[in-house]
Design an enzyme around this catalytic site. Structure first.
Site, mmCIF file in Angstrom:
data_model
loop_
_atom_site.group_PDB
_atom_site.id
_atom_site.type_symbol
_atom_site.label_atom_id
_atom_site.label_comp_id
_atom_site.label_asym_id
_atom_site.label_seq_id
_atom_site.Cartn_x
_atom_site.Cartn_y
_atom_site.Cartn_z
ATOM 1 N N HIS A 1 32.284 30.957 50.963
ATOM 2 C CA HIS A 1 31.804 29.700 50.391
ATOM 3 C C HIS A 1 32.854 28.600 50.442
ATOM 4 O O HIS A 1 32.538 27.429 50.176
ATOM 5 C CB HIS A 1 31.360 29.924 48.943
ATOM 6 N N ASP B 1 28.883 25.040 52.553
ATOM 7 C CA ASP B 1 27.976 25.209 51.420
ATOM 8 C C ASP B 1 26.719 25.943 51.875
ATOM 9 O O ASP B 1 26.582 26.325 53.037
ATOM 10 C CB ASP B 1 27.642 23.851 50.790
#
Length: 444
Positions: free
Chosen positions: A415, A419
């Site tokens: 992450h 995104d």
């Protein structure tokens, strides 16, 4: 008189400090040639056959199969040479040129003026132009060859003139400093035995290791490939904030396209190769996922080439061979490379270079009969595509309920590099290519 030389476990590269003896390739009493493999060992990277730099008769082996040895530990001893034909014991005319002895013989050979000597004062036989060069490991020989260094120009600092990695690196540094290629050593070098070390203090007994595991049960050491995998997975789980998204896709058309390709003749195309081709096309659209994170510089490094790893289960544990420059290969080339690396994984002959340097991993866990998974990312990569089994299921196709061949796709991603929108876009594009292979044609 034969001389007994000791061959130690060499530096196998990649920062490895130990190896496990898997299989002896010679027995005591066997005659071995120079650079003949004598033992097969397993490191944290791969299985490796270790060649011996001496030729002669094996007089001893050190370590049973399954024993773990550190780099520098004795592997075998080899008796080289034979009695002189003229009846004299002096000299080493029948000893393989370039190899002396690690022990002082009963009668020492006379040292001629200007001749190099070993640490114990014995003369070291000079290398002839056509003769073999005593080098501690094939990696050292390769290092010299890649840098255009003639090993015959060096005098090794190892026992009896054995050329070590440090000797080659020193010669290369010296050449770089002087801005020239390495020149032959003008004068032979005399080695002086170092003074005897002072007696070392007796170390304190180590504290007993406390274990929270029950006393009973079967214990399997985490070493070799399994140990390396355990360390890497633990590091990945500690350092990477991962997330997973998944989607069901109708793979009916992809399977039909593959069947049509294979019916047309020529080499058969594997399903894994088609999925890999889809992966590289998706990474071209979403290059953020072909990245690594440099935490020291606090930067995301986006990579230019796609070196595609794929998970392969073997008897020695999970390994991830890497297909180099997968983005530049077609389906036929990918099929051939997958087959080659899979066979090497099965036989344990993958090299360290074939197990490192991946930038993205494709995990076909469907071969185990499961639909989905949330795998651990192969550190230091940023993402992994998972593919489940392809099976017939009810599916709404063109407005009607039909039985179609469905597959579950999952993407586990770091992450920090992107995104959910980027990850979802990547996975959706992969699913579109699976459902409509014609979408992929636009990127070929």
């Amino acid at each position: 008189m034969a001389q007994v030389l000791e061959f130690k476990l060499p530096d196998l590269g990649e920062g490895l400090t130990e190896a496990e003896i898997v299989r002896w390739l010679v027995q005591v009493g066997d005659v071995v040639a120079i650079d003949q493999p004598v033992v097969e060992v397993e490191t944290a990277k791969a299985m490796v056959e270790v060649p011996c730099p001496y030729g002669g008769v094996v007089t001893a082996r050190f370590g049973e199969e399954g024993t773990e040895l550190p780099v520098g530990a004795p592997l075998i001893t080899v008796a080289v040479g034979a009695p002189a034909t003229d009846g004299e014991s002096e000299g080493s005319g029948n000893v393989l040129v370039g190899y002396g002895t690690s022990e002082a013989p009963a009668r020492r050979r006379r040292v001629r003026p200007g001749e190099p000597v070993s640490a114990n004062g014995d003369a070291v036989a000079r290398e002839v132009a056509e003769g073999p060069v005593p080098v501690i490991s094939p990696l050292v020989r390769r290092l010299a060859r890649q840098n255009g260094l003639d090993l015959r120009e060096l005098h090794g600092s190892g026992p009896d003139g054995l050329i070590l990695r440090a000797d080659v690196e020193y010669a290369l540094r010296a050449a770089q400093v002087h801005g020239r290629t390495v020149q032959p050593v003008a004068e032979p070098r005399t080695q002086v035995a170092p003074p005897a070390p002072a007696p070392a203090a007796v170390p304190a007994a180590p504290a007993p290791v406390r274990s929270s595991a029950p006393a009973g049960g079967m214990r399997t050491p985490l070493k070799g490939v399994r140990g390396a995998v355990a360390d890497k997975l633990s590091r990945s789980r500690r350092e990477i904030p991962d997330a997973t998204c998944w989607v069901d896709a109708d793979a009916t058309e992809l399977m039909r396209a593959r069947a049509a390709m294979n019916a047309a003749g020529g080499p058969k195309i594997s399903l894994l190769a088609l999925l890999a081709r889809i992966c590289t096309a998706a990474l071209a659209r979403f290059p953020e996922l072909n990245s690594t994170v440099d935490m020291e510089a606090r930067e995301v490094v986006q990579l230019d080439q796609v070196h595609l790893g794929f998970a392969a289960q073997t008897e020695r544990g999970l390994v991830v061979p890497v297909v180099r420059d997968a983005h530049a290969r077609d389906a036929e080339s990918l099929t051939a490379e997958f087959a080659r690396l899979t066979e090497a994984a099965r036989t344990g002959t993958l090299t360290p270079a074939e197990l490192t340097g991946g930038t993205f991993t494709l995990n076909n866990y469907g071969v185990f009969g499961v639909d989905g998974s949330t795998p651990i990312i192969n550190h230091p990569e940023a993402a992994m595509l998972g593919v489940g089994r392809i099976i017939p299921k009810p599916w709404v196709h063109e407005g009607e309920l039909a039985v179609r061949r469905l597959v579950e796709l999952s993407l586990t991603f770091d992450h920090r590099v992107c995104d959910g929108g980027t990850a979802g876009g990547f996975l959706r594009y992969v699913a579109d290519c699976v459902e409509q292979p014609a979408v992929l044609v636009r990127t070929l």
